[in-house]
Structure formats: C-alpha cells, structure tokens
Design an enzyme around this catalytic site. Structure first.
Site, PDB file in Angstrom:
ATOM      1  CB  SER A  31     -63.480 -43.879  97.832  1.00 13.81           C
ATOM      2  OG  SER A  31     -62.100 -43.609  97.877  1.00 13.81           O
ATOM      3  CE1 TYR A  78     -62.355 -49.665  98.259  1.00  6.15           C
ATOM      4  CE2 TYR A  78     -61.193 -47.733  97.431  1.00  6.15           C
ATOM      5  CZ  TYR A  78     -61.983 -48.333  98.399  1.00  6.15           C
ATOM      6  OH  TYR A  78     -62.406 -47.598  99.482  1.00  6.15           O
TER       7      TYR A  78
END
Length: 292
Positions: free
Chosen positions: A187, A200
């Site tokens: 990401s 995360y």
C-alpha cells in the site's frame, strides 16, 4: 454514467455520501457502486491455463483480479470469510461466466491450519499453483492514536496481513513451478503512513521487505515475487473501517480514489510472461503520490 473517449466509464470523484457498514463490508450498499471491471475488462490470453490462488477474492481488488485473471484465461481459487458468502458466489459466477473454473473457499488466513488446508484444496483442484496473490487484509481506523489500538486489534492486523501471507507463501512454494510467481498487496501506507492507520501501515511496510527478500531467495528457482502498492481504492473496506467516507481519496493528486478495476491490470502484468524479468519490484498505483 457517460463514457470518456477511452471507452471507460468516468470514475466517480468525491464528495461521496457518508456511509457506514459493519466489518467486513459488502459491495451492494456502497454509493457509488465499485467498478470491478465487470463491463470493461477485456482479456487477450495473457494467462491462458494459469492456475491462480487469490486471497480476499469476494470483493474489492480481489474480485477485480479474479475477473481479470479469468478473462485472461486463468482458473481461480479464492478465499472469503463465511459472512461474505453471497459476495463470494458473485465473484465465482463472474469467473465461470468467463469460461474458467472457480473455487471459492471460506478461510480465515489468521489460522495456519486453514492456510495449509487452502493450499491442499487448490492443488487438489488445479494440480499446481502458478500464481499466488496475497491480497486479503484487515484495517481499522483509530483516530485517537496508539492508545486506542487494542492488543486484539493489533494481533488481528498482524495475523491477517503478515502471518497469512507468510504461511501461504511457505505452503504454496512446493507447488509453484519454475516461471510461476507470488504477488503481494502492499500500500501507499507503507511509505506514507496515516497516523490513524498505524498498525495497518506497519504491516504494509513489512510486506515490501518480505517481497524483496523472498524474491532474492527464490530467484535461483525461477519464481518471481513482486507487489502492488495501491493508493486509496473504493472497496467495502472503506465504509466498514473509516469514520468518514465523504472525501475518501481526495488527497491523491488525481483527486479521487481508484476503482478496483484500475488495480487489476497491474496484477495481470506481474503474473504474465510480459513480466518474466521483473522480480523484487513494487508497482505503485497511487493516483500520483510519489513513492521511493
């Protein structure tokens, strides 16, 4: 929705309606609805007779990849959580409508035994695994910072995003032939972490390191390992984990989030022979955010 000269529908831009869902989130209630490429993706045989194992294939990026792989000629085994049964069956229908076989497997990749059993089922169904796509992930926004991240949440994020990827890579490797590949989903958060997604973002940074290290380990065996780093993408995870959806993706230089269909071509490319000399790389699909 009117089409632009490229033939793709115009992509929705913020501001979106405020919306909330319980985790893990579902496609149907989303406004605007996500585009997984159902009407737009056209295959050209890049993955003919490929056998793919994909985690998180019920919706979002995973569904878009499943559709694209099937239309490129691949058979697809994919995972979903039991509460996502209806979503998973829709993905399976889209794969079989493309003329390829689909096997939807309920699986909690936080559990090692379930990861091992998943690989066994994939091999029993397909005989081998040409491409493993580690895509499933968990996030939960905590605007109040590290003090609000419970050990239970931290453990769930780590086990879903890292343990599952590790176990599936480990157990798939004996069944991946020379020329096969592993593709991980990292990401933009790996490089530009948002404070409210601290745990995360940690895992996404670790996925970059895992990808680059495993790629070097497996290069002598002719197995490639790469990753895709999406920016903001309009998936059910967003209304299920973020408190405010109205301006989601507006921070990207393109001023909007991606649709899942816009991510799928990167996964197709990395799985195909066109990427036969590419390993240890991260394809950045961030909507214009510069990354190292």
């Amino acid at each position: 929705m009117p089409e632009n000269p490229s033939g793709r529908p115009r992509t929705p831009e913020p501001e979106f309606p405020q919306q909330e869902q319980e985790h893990p989130g579902w496609t149907g209630p989303m406004d605007p609805p996500p585009d997984h490429g159902e009407l737009s993706y056209r295959g050209c045989g890049q993955l003919t007779d490929c056998k793919a194992l994909l985690t998180g294939g019920d919706s979002g990026i995973g569904r878009a990849v499943a559709i694209a792989y099937a239309r490129e000629g691949a058979d697809v085994v994919f995972t979903y959580l039991p509460e996502e049964e209806k979503e998973a069956q829709e993905t399976a229908r889209l794969v079989t409508d493309a003329g390829r076989s689909a096997l939807a497997v309920p699986c909690d990749i936080r559990e090692e035994d379930q990861c091992r059993d998943l690989v066994d089922r994939a091999v029993a169904e397909c005989g081998r695994v040409d491409v493993l796509v580690n895509n499933a992930a968990y996030q939960m926004s905590q605007p109040d910072g590290i003090s609000a991240i419970t050990t239970e949440q931290f453990d769930r994020v780590m086990r879903t995003n890292l343990y599952g990827m590790f176990w599936l890579s480990k157990y798939c490797l004996p069944h991946i032939p020379r020329g096969g590949s592993i593709i991980n989903t990292t990401s933009v958060q790996a490089y530009k972490p948002s404070p409210h997604l601290l745990d995360y973002a940690m895992t996404k940074g670790a996925i970059v390191t895992f990808t680059q290290g495993l790629a070097q380990m497996l290069a002598p065996d002719g197995i490639r390992v790469n990753a895709v780093a999406p920016g903001p993408v309009w998936t059910p995870l967003i209304p299920a984990t973020l408190p405010d959806t109205r301006e989601f993706g507006k921070q990207a230089p393109l001023g909007r989030p991606a649709q899942p269909a816009e991510m799928a071509p990167a996964y197709v490319f990395l799985a195909s022979r066109n990427a036969s000399f590419i390993t240890a790389e991260v394809v950045n699909a961030t909507g214009g955010t510069p990354l190292p």
